[in-house]
Design a protein around this motif. Sequence first.
Motif, PDB file in Angstrom:
ATOM      1  N   THR A 259     -52.553  -8.572  -1.376  1.00 33.16           N
ATOM      2  CA  THR A 259     -52.114  -9.558  -0.395  1.00 33.16           C
ATOM      3  C   THR A 259     -50.796  -9.950  -0.910  1.00 33.16           C
ATOM      4  OG1 THR A 259     -54.245 -10.256   0.163  1.00 33.16           O
ATOM      5  CG2 THR A 259     -52.453 -11.665   0.798  1.00 33.16           C
ATOM      6  N   PHE A 260     -49.700  -9.933   0.239  1.00 33.22           N
ATOM      7  CA  PHE A 260     -48.351 -10.093  -0.130  1.00 33.22           C
ATOM      8  C   PHE A 260     -47.821 -11.157   0.983  1.00 33.22           C
ATOM      9  CE2 PHE A 260     -49.064  -5.753  -1.187  1.00 33.22           C
ATOM     10  CZ  PHE A 260     -48.794  -5.740  -2.762  1.00 33.22           C
ATOM     11  N   LYS A 261     -47.179 -12.133   0.508  1.00 32.55           N
ATOM     12  CA  LYS A 261     -46.517 -13.193   1.577  1.00 32.55           C
ATOM     13  C   LYS A 261     -44.955 -12.457   1.545  1.00 32.55           C
ATOM     14  CE  LYS A 261     -45.802 -17.837   2.857  1.00 32.55           C
ATOM     15  NZ  LYS A 261     -45.746 -19.254   2.369  1.00 32.55           N
ATOM     16  N   MET A 262     -44.624 -12.107   2.734  1.00 24.98           N
ATOM     17  CA  MET A 262     -43.462 -11.340   2.778  1.00 24.98           C
ATOM     18  C   MET A 262     -42.340 -12.601   3.229  1.00 24.98           C
ATOM     19  SD  MET A 262     -43.899  -8.312   2.203  1.00 24.98           S
ATOM     20  CE  MET A 262     -45.312  -6.980   2.164  1.00 24.98           C
ATOM     21  N   ILE A 263     -42.643 -13.403   3.767  1.00 23.87           N
ATOM     22  CA  ILE A 263     -41.658 -14.318   4.172  1.00 23.87           C
ATOM     23  C   ILE A 263     -42.053 -15.796   3.777  1.00 23.87           C
ATOM     24  CG2 ILE A 263     -40.835 -15.545   6.311  1.00 23.87           C
ATOM     25  CD1 ILE A 263     -40.219 -12.310   6.333  1.00 23.87           C
ATOM     26  N   GLU A 264     -40.840 -16.289   3.141  1.00 23.81           N
ATOM     27  CA  GLU A 264     -40.993 -17.849   2.501  1.00 23.81           C
ATOM     28  C   GLU A 264     -40.548 -18.889   3.611  1.00 23.81           C
ATOM     29  OE1 GLU A 264     -42.571 -18.428  -0.053  1.00 23.81           O
ATOM     30  OE2 GLU A 264     -43.048 -16.393  -0.787  1.00 23.81           O
ATOM     31  N   LYS A 265     -39.684 -18.404   4.437  1.00 25.83           N
ATOM     32  CA  LYS A 265     -39.012 -19.608   5.265  1.00 25.83           C
ATOM     33  C   LYS A 265     -40.200 -20.102   6.273  1.00 25.83           C
ATOM     34  CE  LYS A 265     -34.179 -18.380   4.774  1.00 25.83           C
ATOM     35  NZ  LYS A 265     -32.833 -18.243   5.237  1.00 25.83           N
ATOM     36  N   GLU A 266     -40.080 -21.359   6.570  1.00 25.50           N
ATOM     37  CA  GLU A 266     -41.067 -21.975   7.413  1.00 25.50           C
ATOM     38  C   GLU A 266     -40.765 -21.352   9.037  1.00 25.50           C
ATOM     39  OE1 GLU A 266     -44.394 -24.138   7.887  1.00 25.50           O
ATOM     40  OE2 GLU A 266     -43.066 -24.044   6.240  1.00 25.50           O
ATOM     41  N   ASP A 267     -39.803 -21.227   9.390  1.00 24.87           N
ATOM     42  CA  ASP A 267     -39.652 -20.669  10.741  1.00 24.87           C
ATOM     43  C   ASP A 267     -39.359 -19.367  11.106  1.00 24.87           C
ATOM     44  OD1 ASP A 267     -37.098 -20.729   9.332  1.00 24.87           O
ATOM     45  OD2 ASP A 267     -35.916 -21.479  11.172  1.00 24.87           O
ATOM     46  N   GLU A 268     -39.681 -18.523   9.996  1.00 22.75           N
ATOM     47  CA  GLU A 268     -39.436 -17.012  10.097  1.00 22.75           C
ATOM     48  C   GLU A 268     -40.899 -16.391   9.822  1.00 22.75           C
ATOM     49  OE1 GLU A 268     -36.650 -13.764   7.998  1.00 22.75           O
ATOM     50  OE2 GLU A 268     -36.886 -15.725   7.315  1.00 22.75           O
ATOM     51  N   TYR A 269     -41.203 -15.170  10.573  1.00 26.06           N
ATOM     52  CA  TYR A 269     -42.312 -14.746  10.546  1.00 26.06           C
ATOM     53  C   TYR A 269     -42.227 -13.216  10.619  1.00 26.06           C
ATOM     54  CZ  TYR A 269     -41.736 -15.260  15.282  1.00 26.06           C
ATOM     55  OH  TYR A 269     -41.096 -15.331  16.857  1.00 26.06           O
ATOM     56  N   THR A 270     -43.073 -12.252  10.071  1.00 23.84           N
ATOM     57  CA  THR A 270     -42.861 -10.644  10.006  1.00 23.84           C
ATOM     58  C   THR A 270     -43.467 -10.385  11.551  1.00 23.84           C
ATOM     59  OG1 THR A 270     -43.641 -10.939   8.004  1.00 23.84           O
ATOM     60  CG2 THR A 270     -43.716  -8.733   8.985  1.00 23.84           C
ATOM     61  N   THR A 271     -42.488  -9.523  12.078  1.00 21.68           N
ATOM     62  CA  THR A 271     -42.605  -9.032  13.414  1.00 21.68           C
ATOM     63  C   THR A 271     -42.942  -7.476  13.645  1.00 21.68           C
ATOM     64  OG1 THR A 271     -40.172  -8.293  13.820  1.00 21.68           O
ATOM     65  CG2 THR A 271     -41.248 -10.643  14.435  1.00 21.68           C
ATOM     66  N   GLY A 272     -42.486  -6.786  12.499  1.00 22.24           N
ATOM     67  CA  GLY A 272     -42.820  -5.221  12.570  1.00 22.24           C
ATOM     68  C   GLY A 272     -43.163  -4.649  11.220  1.00 22.24           C
ATOM     69  N   VAL A 273     -44.121  -3.716  11.081  1.00 19.00           N
ATOM     70  CA  VAL A 273     -44.346  -3.257  10.010  1.00 19.00           C
ATOM     71  C   VAL A 273     -44.601  -1.680  10.068  1.00 19.00           C
ATOM     72  CG1 VAL A 273     -46.329  -2.818   8.194  1.00 19.00           C
ATOM     73  CG2 VAL A 273     -45.888  -5.161   9.093  1.00 19.00           C
ATOM     74  N   TRP A 274     -44.097  -0.965   9.078  1.00 21.13           N
ATOM     75  CA  TRP A 274     -44.246   0.466   9.100  1.00 21.13           C
ATOM     76  C   TRP A 274     -44.414   1.179   7.755  1.00 21.13           C
ATOM     77  CZ3 TRP A 274     -39.205  -1.076   9.098  1.00 21.13           C
ATOM     78  CH2 TRP A 274     -38.317  -0.662   8.259  1.00 21.13           C
ATOM     79  N   ILE A 275     -45.268   2.313   7.608  1.00 22.04           N
ATOM     80  CA  ILE A 275     -45.534   2.773   6.241  1.00 22.04           C
ATOM     81  C   ILE A 275     -45.395   4.180   6.141  1.00 22.04           C
ATOM     82  CG2 ILE A 275     -47.348   0.769   5.878  1.00 22.04           C
ATOM     83  CD1 ILE A 275     -49.531   2.900   6.349  1.00 22.04           C
ATOM     84  N   ASN A 276     -45.040   4.786   4.942  1.00 26.24           N
ATOM     85  CA  ASN A 276     -45.134   6.097   4.744  1.00 26.24           C
ATOM     86  C   ASN A 276     -45.756   6.504   3.331  1.00 26.24           C
ATOM     87  OD1 ASN A 276     -42.998   5.945   2.886  1.00 26.24           O
ATOM     88  ND2 ASN A 276     -41.519   6.224   4.621  1.00 26.24           N
ATOM     89  N   GLU A 277     -45.640   7.564   2.594  1.00 27.99           N
ATOM     90  CA  GLU A 277     -46.211   7.847   1.118  1.00 27.99           C
ATOM     91  C   GLU A 277     -45.527   6.929   0.160  1.00 27.99           C
ATOM     92  OE1 GLU A 277     -45.887  11.827   0.444  1.00 27.99           O
ATOM     93  OE2 GLU A 277     -47.420  12.493   2.204  1.00 27.99           O
ATOM     94  N   GLN A 278     -44.333   6.523   0.570  1.00 29.43           N
ATOM     95  CA  GLN A 278     -43.718   5.744  -0.784  1.00 29.43           C
ATOM     96  C   GLN A 278     -43.370   4.398  -0.466  1.00 29.43           C
ATOM     97  OE1 GLN A 278     -43.680   7.454  -3.560  1.00 29.43           O
ATOM     98  NE2 GLN A 278     -44.728   8.908  -3.037  1.00 29.43           N
TER      99      GLN A 278
END
Length: 308
Positions: A259-278
């Motif tokens: 589990t990772f918290k990607m964003i610390e700022k109160e008014d900011e949020y993650t909108t997109g995610v992509w993955i590959n092998e690395q």
Amino acid sequence: MMKLERAWRFSEIPPTHYDKENFETYAWAKRGEKIALGGLEGILMLTLETGEVLWRLGQEAGGINAVCFFNDMLVSGNQDDHICGWEPTTGEELFCMPVLSMPRFGGGVKKIVDLGDYFAIGGWRGELETYKKAELTRFGVSEGHNEQIHSLVSANEGKMLVSGSEDRTIRVWDVLRSTCVNIITTRSNCLDVSSNVIVSGCNDGWIRIWGLNTGERLCAWRKKRRICRVGFDGSRLVTKIGDKWIKVWNVSEKKCIRTFKMIEKEDEYTTGVWINEQSLGTISNKGQIALWDFSSVLESRTWSEDLE
């Protein structure tokens, strides 16, 4: 611990679309070291190698709901029922054409997906059309959805298409025949496909795994918070939970292993995610793009083996 490799913040990223339930924000597409972002104010093309802004188009590009790379160009889907092609390095317009032959009530193009020799377009009111790439001509119209298409994913090397809709169905299509070969009745707001498996996520917290060819539900589990995005590379599942958290799953045990918290700022949020092998990449509504070392998060295995 997952290591942060690179991160940039771009103040000129277009303003977001905002949906209080899904946090639907930028349209984005990635090819190699280029990433394109679209929004109400146009398109921004970036290079991930250096963080350089290659070009930006404002209001002349229209309100952008979808972007996709194919045929050595970037293609955008607009709110006025048009798609346009752009040269990836310079931003020169290559073509612009109307689509969605039977729009039901505005909203424009919602999703675009590359299908090899073809590409598909999904609309805000359930419209689904396929086009020949070479001639940029309409090939087929697939009828069945009657609400917004939130996801379009290529499967079986472009021979099949998987669509998810707000009408509480996931449909599997034969591209060449423009016919529906499978209907899965379930609530969803995001999905991904790999290794003949469909992964769907829902605002009610359910993650469900389905057989692509059978439509059979293979397994399911539930979290307390909404599932806003899923990313699947055939061996690892990444979900965006709520607006700041990313979880990595071992599907055979239905267990979250990171589990990772990607964003610390109160008014900011993650909108997109992509993955590959690395690597795993994330985009925020405030213009932060981050790349994370993903190679050691979970040992490589295929989901079909896990689920048999």
